[in-house]
Enzyme design. Structure first.
Site, PDB file in Angstrom:
ATOM      1  N   ASP A 276       0.812  -1.207   0.000  1.00 52.08           N
ATOM      2  CA  ASP A 276       0.000   0.000   0.000  1.00 52.08           C
ATOM      3  C   ASP A 276       0.838   1.246   0.000  1.00 52.08           C
ATOM      4  O   ASP A 276       2.031   1.205   0.261  1.00 52.08           O
ATOM      5  CB  ASP A 276      -0.772   0.033   1.326  1.00 52.08           C
ATOM      6  CG  ASP A 276      -2.112  -0.623   1.192  1.00 52.08           C
ATOM      7  OD1 ASP A 276      -2.529  -0.871   0.067  1.00 52.08           O
ATOM      8  OD2 ASP A 276      -2.736  -0.868   2.243  1.00 52.08           O
ATOM      9  N   LYS A 298      -3.650   2.597  -2.306  1.00 58.09           N
ATOM     10  CA  LYS A 298      -4.808   3.445  -2.517  1.00 58.09           C
ATOM     11  C   LYS A 298      -4.581   4.760  -1.792  1.00 58.09           C
ATOM     12  O   LYS A 298      -4.267   4.767  -0.622  1.00 58.09           O
ATOM     13  CB  LYS A 298      -6.058   2.797  -1.916  1.00 58.09           C
ATOM     14  CG  LYS A 298      -6.359   1.442  -2.479  1.00 58.09           C
ATOM     15  CD  LYS A 298      -7.671   0.952  -1.934  1.00 58.09           C
ATOM     16  CE  LYS A 298      -7.540   0.520  -0.506  1.00 58.09           C
ATOM     17  NZ  LYS A 298      -7.320  -0.887  -0.299  1.00 58.09           N
ATOM     18  N   MET A 411      -8.218   8.873   8.698  1.00 60.04           N
ATOM     19  CA  MET A 411      -8.583   9.448   7.404  1.00 60.04           C
ATOM     20  C   MET A 411      -9.398  10.727   7.564  1.00 60.04           C
ATOM     21  O   MET A 411     -10.370  10.940   6.834  1.00 60.04           O
ATOM     22  CB  MET A 411      -9.390   8.427   6.563  1.00 60.04           C
ATOM     23  CG  MET A 411      -8.577   7.205   6.178  1.00 60.04           C
ATOM     24  SD  MET A 411      -9.586   5.912   5.439  1.00 60.04           S
ATOM     25  CE  MET A 411     -10.187   5.042   6.879  1.00 60.04           C
TER      26      MET A 411
HETATM   27  N1  SAH Z   1      -4.981  -0.071   8.734  1.00 66.03           N
HETATM   28  C1  SAH Z   1      -4.413   1.200   9.086  1.00 66.03           C
HETATM   29  C2  SAH Z   1      -5.321   2.358   8.755  1.00 66.03           C
HETATM   30  C3  SAH Z   1      -5.534   2.546   7.294  1.00 66.03           C
HETATM   31  S1  SAH Z   1      -6.576   3.921   6.937  1.00 66.03           S
HETATM   32  C4  SAH Z   1      -4.068   1.195  10.574  1.00 66.03           C
HETATM   33  O1  SAH Z   1      -4.397   0.252  11.277  1.00 66.03           O
HETATM   34  O2  SAH Z   1      -3.427   2.146  11.025  1.00 66.03           O
HETATM   35  C5  SAH Z   1      -5.401   5.182   6.619  1.00 66.03           C
HETATM   36  C6  SAH Z   1      -5.351   6.168   7.752  1.00 66.03           C
HETATM   37  O3  SAH Z   1      -4.601   5.664   8.816  1.00 66.03           O
HETATM   38  C7  SAH Z   1      -4.665   7.464   7.418  1.00 66.03           C
HETATM   39  O4  SAH Z   1      -5.532   8.354   6.754  1.00 66.03           O
HETATM   40  C8  SAH Z   1      -4.312   7.991   8.781  1.00 66.03           C
HETATM   41  O5  SAH Z   1      -5.416   8.561   9.397  1.00 66.03           O
HETATM   42  C9  SAH Z   1      -3.979   6.714   9.516  1.00 66.03           C
HETATM   43  N2  SAH Z   1      -2.538   6.451   9.562  1.00 66.03           N
HETATM   44  C10 SAH Z   1      -1.894   5.406   9.067  1.00 66.03           C
HETATM   45  N3  SAH Z   1      -0.575   5.478   9.357  1.00 66.03           N
HETATM   46  C11 SAH Z   1      -0.400   6.605  10.057  1.00 66.03           C
HETATM   47  C12 SAH Z   1       0.720   7.236  10.665  1.00 66.03           C
HETATM   48  N4  SAH Z   1       1.951   6.720  10.597  1.00 66.03           N
HETATM   49  N5  SAH Z   1       0.522   8.392  11.338  1.00 66.03           N
HETATM   50  C13 SAH Z   1      -0.700   8.908  11.444  1.00 66.03           C
HETATM   51  N6  SAH Z   1      -1.776   8.360  10.887  1.00 66.03           N
HETATM   52  C14 SAH Z   1      -1.645   7.215  10.210  1.00 66.03           C
END
Ligand code: SAH
Length: 498
Positions: A276, A298, A411
């Site tokens: 991803d 995505k 998000m």
């Molecule tokens: N499966 C992922 C989330 C995917 S949705 C999880 O468990 O974290 C994508 C969202 O995750 C982003 O828009 C953001 O809000 C958050 N995100 C993912 N990695 C991040 C990071 N290192 N710092 C802050 N937000 C993060």
């Protein structure tokens, strides 16, 4: 093997060491040459009768050595071993003739002069000698070991920083499951049969990998050898290398250190990695070097591959016999569409496994110093998405605006202003602390802290962009005290002064 003469012609070098150093891939002189020694029934001598001697004696006995210990007196446990006949005690002072016929000598007295004398005498006789804690006087040194016999891992620091070797050993101990010895013996017993069945080296490697790294290995390590043998015979008869499978793996929030052992092991076996947008390049580098890497990431409203195509691609690759690693940011079952991806696999009968990862909310919370729950401030935490569906943010506002709870919004960067307004409109006070954490746990992490009324403008003025999380609740106030992670100037914490 290249002859010395040939090497000289090739590299124009003079000494053995020069030769070695000018060979491609060899960077520097090896201080010690690593070997494993077969000591069963071999005469070995320990000089000294104290605690250190005891430790060394135990190891030598474990290797089946025929052991003599020379010392005027023995520590109680050594004396016990001697009385049981496990070793022979020479109740005497050290004398050079005791070395006659020995294969290996360990010197463990607390008298430096004696130690050096023994070392010199052993050297003169060509007997391998180790003086405990004195690499300079030793012909060989003993490594720190991880014993999963017949599998054995040895770690040495050239005798100079034993603590370092021991700490590496401790890490390896946790990486190598205790049942590996059993697994190694199981594998050895099938070695010839597998070789006969799969003459092709690559096919054989794949077969072994699926055996040693798949569910069959777990069966062996859990002790159900009969069942494992049966399955092994079945696979051999079928000539099946072991079919493909899909591993849906959480890569954690971005910092490679936060990967799980399981994720790392699977990454190192994968034939194909589908990754991803949120998976950092440092993380991807940990995948097996010759694994194919496919970007299917995505970004919101910018789908590199529609979800359906990703699902179909995984099915196709797995059916070709590939081990497919579907690497997702954070945790695959937290806003990761993991459920949808494996539903297709399940329908199509493709074997799969899900490996959890640290979700970004946990990562952000820990690294920004914002506990998600706290006895005084928040008795619950809720994860929601700020992503719009059909043009609106569809959330259960009455539930989210109740006091004494933390809400983490995934998000939500592009909808931050609307989100904060909605929180206020539905009754969570405008002064409620709120933070945004961008690139949590990575070197680029930034945190801005304010309130529901100030956060959107703070985010805008600092240019906070995706990926970022919004955290709402009183726990945000603790960031001031608890933030510890400032890896670079960039990973700043901004706390708004009221
Ligand atoms: N499966 C992922 C989330 C995917 S949705 C999880 O468990 O974290 C994508 C969202 O995750 C982003 O828009 C953001 O809000 C958050 N995100 C993912 N990695 C991040 C990071 N290192 N710092 C802050 N937000 C993060």
């Amino acid at each position: 093997m290249l002859e010395r003469i040939q090497l000289q012609r090739l590299y124009g070098a003079k000494t053995g060491l020069d030769l070695v150093q000018s060979l491609p891939g060899v960077e520097r002189e090896m201080e010690f040459f690593p070997i494993f020694l077969k000591l069963r029934q071999q005469p070995c001598l320990v000089v000294g009768g104290g605690e250190v001697a005891l430790r060394k004696a135990r190891l030598l006995l474990a290797a089946g050595a025929r052991l003599q210990v020379v010392a005027p007196e023995l520590a109680p446990e050594l004396a016990q071993l001697a009385s049981e006949g496990a070793l022979m005690h020479l109740a005497a002072r050290y004398a050079a003739e005791q070395l006659d016929g020995q294969r290996l000598v360990v010197v463990a007295t607390d008298d430096r002069v004696v130690n050096h004398q023994v070392a010199a005498d052993a050297e003169a006789r060509g007997i391998l000698v180790n003086v405990v804690d004195d690499p300079a006087a030793s012909r060989y040194i003993s490594p720190a070991i991880i014993d999963r016999s017949p599998l054995m891992v040895a770690v040495a620091s050239g005798g100079s920083v034993p603590v370092l070797a021991r700490s590496i050993r401790a890490r390896l101990e946790s990486l190598i499951p205790a049942g590996y010895g059993r697994l190694a013996r199981f594998g050895a017993s099938f070695r010839d049969a597998v070789k006969a069945r799969f003459p092709d080296v690559d096919a054989r490697r794949r077969f072994w990998e699926t055996v040693l790294e798949g569910p069959l290995a777990e069966t062996v390590m859990n002790g159900d050898e009969a069942a494992a043998r049966q399955e092994m015979e079945r696979r051999l008869a079928a000539g099946a290398e072991g079919g493909g499978a899909v591993y849906l793996v959480g890569a954690g929030p971005g910092n490679p250190d936060l990967l799980t052992f399981r994720a790392l092991r699977l990454m190192q076996q994968a034939d194909v990695v589908l990754y991803d947008k949120l998976v950092a390049p440092e993380l991807l580098n940990l995948a097996r070097r010759d694994a194919e890497r496919v970007y299917v990431g995505k970004a919101r409203a910018n789908h590199a591959l529609p979800q359906d195509d990703i699902n179909q691609l995984m099915v196709m690759l797995a059916k070709q016999g590939k081990r497919v690693l579907r690497l997702k940011g954070g945790d695959p079952f937290t806003f990761g569409r993991g459920g949808e991806e494996i539903a297709t696999l399940a329908e199509q009968g493709v074997p799969f496994e899900v490996v959890p990862g640290i979700t970004s909310a946990s990562g952000a919370a820990a690294y920004a110093g914002i506990p998600l729950t706290h006895r005084d401030y928040a008795q619950s935490v809720t994860f929601v998405t700020g992503h719009k569906q059909d043009g609106t943010i569809q959330l259960d506002w009455p539930a989210l605006t109740r006091p004494q709870q933390t809400v983490v919004v995934y998000m939500g960067v592009s909808t931050a202003a609307e989100l904060c307004q909605a929180f206020i409109a539905h009754g969570r006070g405008a002064q409620t602390p709120a933070a945004a954490v961008e690139w949590a746990t990575t070197e680029r992490q930034r945190t801005v802290c304010g309130t529901l009324s100030t956060l959107p403008s703070l985010m805008a003025s600092h240019g906070i962009a995706s990926p970022a999380l919004i955290i709402v609740g009183e726990v945000v106030e603790l960031a001031d005290k608890l933030a510890w992670y400032r890896r670079s100037e960039n990973s700043a914490v901004t706390i708004q002064e009221d």
